[in-house]
Design an enzyme around this catalytic site. Sequence first.
Site, PDB file in Angstrom:
ATOM      1  N   CYS A 148      31.941  91.695 -83.607  1.00 25.89           N
ATOM      2  CA  CYS A 148      32.338  92.159 -82.277  1.00 25.89           C
ATOM      3  C   CYS A 148      33.323  91.175 -81.644  1.00 25.89           C
ATOM      4  O   CYS A 148      32.984  89.992 -81.453  1.00 25.89           O
ATOM      5  CB  CYS A 148      31.092  92.316 -81.406  1.00 25.89           C
ATOM      6  SG  CYS A 148      31.443  92.734 -79.680  1.00 25.89           S
ATOM      7  N   CYS A 179      31.998  89.633 -78.373  1.00 22.03           N
ATOM      8  CA  CYS A 179      30.964  88.638 -78.648  1.00 22.03           C
ATOM      9  C   CYS A 179      31.586  87.322 -79.092  1.00 22.03           C
ATOM     10  O   CYS A 179      31.106  86.236 -78.714  1.00 22.03           O
ATOM     11  CB  CYS A 179      30.009  89.154 -79.715  1.00 22.03           C
ATOM     12  SG  CYS A 179      29.156  90.690 -79.278  1.00 22.03           S
TER      13      CYS A 179
END
Length: 257
Positions: A56, A59
């Site tokens: 991600c 993230c």
Amino acid sequence: MAPSGSPMVPLAVLLLLLWEAPWTHGRRSDVRIITDENWKELLEGEWMIEFYAPWCPACQNLQPEWESFAEWGEDLEVNVAKVDVTEQPGLSGRFIITALPTIYHCKDGEFRRYQGPRTKKDFINFISEKEWKSIEPISSWFGPGSILMSSMSALFQLSMCIRTCHNYFIEDLGLPVWGSYTVFALATLLSGLLLGLCMIFVADCLCPSKRRRPQPYPTKKLLPESSQPLKKVEEEQEADEEDVSEEESESKEGEHS
């Protein structure tokens, strides 16, 4: 003739390099790792938990801020942790993670979802000024320790197990995709049959059916007492009919005479 070097010099250089090696690679991370085995530690104390995935981009951008915030954990008396949803699918289902990254705050077993800015300063203010008190905690029905969320966690783990088996059938055993689907279809059919048989067995044990014995047919030898008056009535009717027939015969003989 050149004097030979002392062997203590390279040894001292080697010890110096070994001493400085841990500092060249950076300090140890203060972020704790939460898994399916130790997630119940979140129920005690104060925690900030991040749910992330390595692939991600959001993230990845959050990781430096999260690591810096974890350095303040001891001063703020808060535990900073993270969960890799790709490695822990059970926790992903237990907390109903639908977006990444997702951050939760937990205080003595009460979970609240953090939806503020994602910087170190904002995280510190959220804990130090107790801004979490203005957020409504998650209902106990949807808490990670409830029966509903435990069932959801088991379902997510089962789905990951099925996916692992599917990859094993295709990549390791060389089965075609339709062959893997056929195996899962047969397994589902057999498990449904076994579950149905088990349910029938349990229902029969808990609520056994009452079996009625067939009643014997009445015979002439075993007549109930209630049938005796009827016999008497029939005998009286037959006697009356005989009397009537005798009177009619006598009247006819009188007419002839």
